[in-house]
Scaffold this active site. Structure first.
Site, PDB file in Angstrom:
ATOM      1  N   GLY A 152       0.816   0.067  -5.056  1.00 56.78           N
ATOM      2  CA  GLY A 152      -0.469  -0.617  -5.020  1.00 56.78           C
ATOM      3  C   GLY A 152      -1.293  -0.252  -6.235  1.00 56.78           C
ATOM      4  O   GLY A 152      -1.631   0.916  -6.417  1.00 56.78           O
ATOM      5  N   TYR A 211      14.117  -2.580  -3.283  1.00 56.67           N
ATOM      6  CA  TYR A 211      13.185  -2.666  -4.407  1.00 56.67           C
ATOM      7  C   TYR A 211      11.929  -1.790  -4.299  1.00 56.67           C
ATOM      8  O   TYR A 211      11.540  -1.159  -5.283  1.00 56.67           O
ATOM      9  CB  TYR A 211      12.754  -4.136  -4.592  1.00 56.67           C
ATOM     10  CG  TYR A 211      11.690  -4.319  -5.644  1.00 56.67           C
ATOM     11  CD1 TYR A 211      11.969  -4.082  -6.993  1.00 56.67           C
ATOM     12  CD2 TYR A 211      10.399  -4.701  -5.298  1.00 56.67           C
ATOM     13  CE1 TYR A 211      10.988  -4.235  -7.963  1.00 56.67           C
ATOM     14  CE2 TYR A 211       9.413  -4.866  -6.265  1.00 56.67           C
ATOM     15  CZ  TYR A 211       9.712  -4.625  -7.592  1.00 56.67           C
ATOM     16  OH  TYR A 211       8.753  -4.766  -8.548  1.00 56.67           O
ATOM     17  N   CYS A 220       0.807  -1.208   0.000  1.00 58.25           N
ATOM     18  CA  CYS A 220       0.000   0.000   0.000  1.00 58.25           C
ATOM     19  C   CYS A 220       0.846   1.267   0.000  1.00 58.25           C
ATOM     20  O   CYS A 220       2.007   1.257   0.394  1.00 58.25           O
ATOM     21  CB  CYS A 220      -0.871   0.070   1.254  1.00 58.25           C
ATOM     22  SG  CYS A 220      -1.922  -1.340   1.484  1.00 58.25           S
ATOM     23  N   ASN A 223      -0.915   1.559   5.735  1.00 56.56           N
ATOM     24  CA  ASN A 223       0.104   0.794   5.025  1.00 56.56           C
ATOM     25  C   ASN A 223       0.754  -0.131   6.041  1.00 56.56           C
ATOM     26  O   ASN A 223       1.293   0.332   7.038  1.00 56.56           O
ATOM     27  CB  ASN A 223       1.147   1.744   4.408  1.00 56.56           C
ATOM     28  CG  ASN A 223       2.302   1.013   3.728  1.00 56.56           C
ATOM     29  OD1 ASN A 223       3.376   1.547   3.606  1.00 56.56           O
ATOM     30  ND2 ASN A 223       2.081  -0.205   3.291  1.00 56.56           N
ATOM     31  N   GLY A 224       0.697  -1.431   5.780  1.00 55.86           N
ATOM     32  CA  GLY A 224       1.287  -2.394   6.710  1.00 55.86           C
ATOM     33  C   GLY A 224       0.381  -3.583   6.893  1.00 55.86           C
ATOM     34  O   GLY A 224      -0.519  -3.827   6.080  1.00 55.86           O
TER      35      GLY A 224
END
Ligand code: SF4
Length: 495
Positions: A48, A267, A22, A123-124
């Site tokens: 995302g 990345y 996300c 996010n997570g």
């Protein structure tokens, strides 16, 4: 597939990667807040691509719009922005691991609490979500989604504390795992990061407006200045209409050593972002240079696997003195997928997006530089493509250690048993991808590229669990399967 039409992926190199789940973005104090959020989310689209959503607050009411698909096409028109009025807004782009793919799981999630509206973009991944959810349901909570994030809303709703901030902190103290959150309430915006700071979150300014985002690249797009990262375990509260000196920082958790995700540098993050205070591009070049020191090879060219292998390949070439060349050419004129009527052309999918530069490679010895190997299927295809183009020798160097473990902190990882490095040693992996040689960066080499002397094994400076299996939360090896099962159950559950 049910019909005779097949979906060819045109990002074959990206499809064998770990995927960030996300991206979040929030603005407080800008006239065109939702338009700015749309732009910010667009810059975070790589985090995302499955769905996006924006919630705004106009001083009286909350407005939410959520859609499957990309930001462009859903939030790039006047109608959408007019439907999201106000000077405060937050938004979210997502993939999914926890919670099935459907509109009800698209964030920001929103609920009417006794204190007023409450929107959250996350996010997570909350690793104890299933346990908390069972307990909340037993006490009478009715869930609207299968997302782990909704647990936060119910914990806030059922907290016995009086103020909204105390209720929110009470909720956070019960959840475990990784979370970078942007919340919208009638009182203001709250941005916070879990005590270990596993997922990133940064703060910026544009005039009077305060902005939060997963990555600094989103600030560049809206013309904002990067101020600082939200610190691990920090809550930043921005009351509506606040001036700079009215912004409050809270530290409700005990002191812990941060463990930010090291894979953001390898990345996930865009190379033009600043993560943990470092330029991602510079770190990736340093990683490539370290890789060349640790794993030299005599070849004619250094060839990046596009696009994520490019900075590391530049670093490798500069360190080794071997020319950097583009041996794989990417087409920019094709979308993410391409429909073809039949199975026969399936194998052509690789070449739709990337093609070997035969004139360069024919008869040459090359080293391919990629950021990671997940299942290995992509590496196999690339090596094969290089051999078909006439390469005399094809060596492969990977700009991270072998990925042997799954991630439980908001990153889409295959089951551990599907990871090539879990199944095979480096020799076996080399045989699998049919390369002349294969070598990975060492874990200490990765830390060196990040400016550390080495990995501090007693108290590592980063989360590196997908390489080492050393999870920063109390997730034991034995717990892993159970958590994974719980998350899968959660995603299958129909509420
Ligand atoms: Fe990042 Fe890997 Fe840790 Fe997941 S396990 S947070 S991908 S370093």
């Amino acid at each position: 597939m049910a019909s005779d039409r097949i979906m060819l992926t045109t990002h074959p190199f990206d499809d064998d990667k770990l995927r960030e789940e996300c991206g979040v973005f929030g603005v407080s104090g800008a006239d065109t807040a939702s338009a700015m959020v749309a732009l910010g989310l667009h810059a975070l689209q790589h985090r995302g691509q499955e769905a996006a959503g924006i919630t705004s607050w106009d001083g009286h009411d909350f407005h939410t719009m959520r859609a499957m698909g990309h930001v462009a096409g859903n939030f790039d028109n006047d109608e959408a922005i007019r439907a999201l009025p106000g000077s405060v807004a937050c938004g979210h782009v997502r993939y999914s691991t926890t919670g099935e793919t459907s509109l009800r799981n698209v964030q920001p999630l929103y609920a009417e609490l006794s204190s007023g509206g409450f929107a959250v973009a996350h996010n997570g991944n909350i690793s104890n979500a299933m346990k908390l959810r069972r307990e909340l349901v037993r006490r009478g909570s009715i869930f609207q989604s299968t997302s782990d994030t909704e647990v936060i809303i119910h914990l806030v709703a059922t907290s016995n504390y009086r103020t909204l901030l105390d209720r929110f902190i009470d909720a956070l103290k019960q959840i475990e795992g990784a979370y970078s959150l942007i919340c919208l309430t009638p009182e203001g915006m709250i941005a916070c990061r879990d005590p270990l700071g596993i997922r990133p979150l940064v703060m910026g300014r544009l005039g009077e407006a305060v902005i939060f985002a997963s990555e600094t690249v989103a600030f560049d797009v809206v013309g904002a200045d990067y101020v600082r990262q939200v610190e691990p375990g920090e809550l930043v509260v921005v009351p509506h209409g606040a001036t700079a000196d009215q912004i409050r920082s809270h530290r409700p958790f005990g002191e812990q050593s941060p463990r930010p995700c090291i894979f953001e540098h390898v990345y996930f993050s865009r190379p033009d972002s600043i993560v943990d205070g470092s330029s991602v591009y510079s770190v990736r070049k340093a990683i490539g240079a370290q890789l060349a020191i640790e794993n030299p090879v005599e070849v004619d060219y250094v060839i990046p696997v596009p696009d994520s292998g490019v900075p590391a390949a530049i670093g490798y070439a500069q360190q080794s003195g071997i020319p950097f060349e583009l041996g794989i050419i990417r087409s920019h004129y094709i979308g993410r997928t391409f429909i073809q009527p039949g199975d026969k052309v399936r194998h052509l999918g690789v070449k739709l997006k990337h093609n070997a530069n035969r004139a360069l490679i024919d008869g040459k010895r090359i080293v391919l530089i990629d950021d990671s190997i997940v299942r290995g299927t992509t590496s196999l295809k690339i090596v094969q493509m290089m051999r078909e183009a006439g390469a005399k020798e094809v060596h492969m160097r990977i700009a991270s250690p072998p990925t042997r473990h799954s991630c439980f902190y908001g990153v889409d990882t295959p089951e551990r048993t599907k990871l090539l490095a879990h199944k095979l040693d480096v020799g076996g992996m080399r045989e699998f991808i049919h390369a002349d040689s294969l070598a990975f960066l060492s874990i200490d080499g990765l830390y060196k590229a990040l400016g550390e002397a080495r990995r501090a094994d007693i108290r590592p400076q980063y989360c590196d669990a997908c390489f080492t299996g050393d999870y920063p939360t109390s997730l034991t090896d034995q717990d892993e399967a159970e958590v994974k099962d719980q998350l899968e159950l959660l995603s299958e559950r129909v509420v």
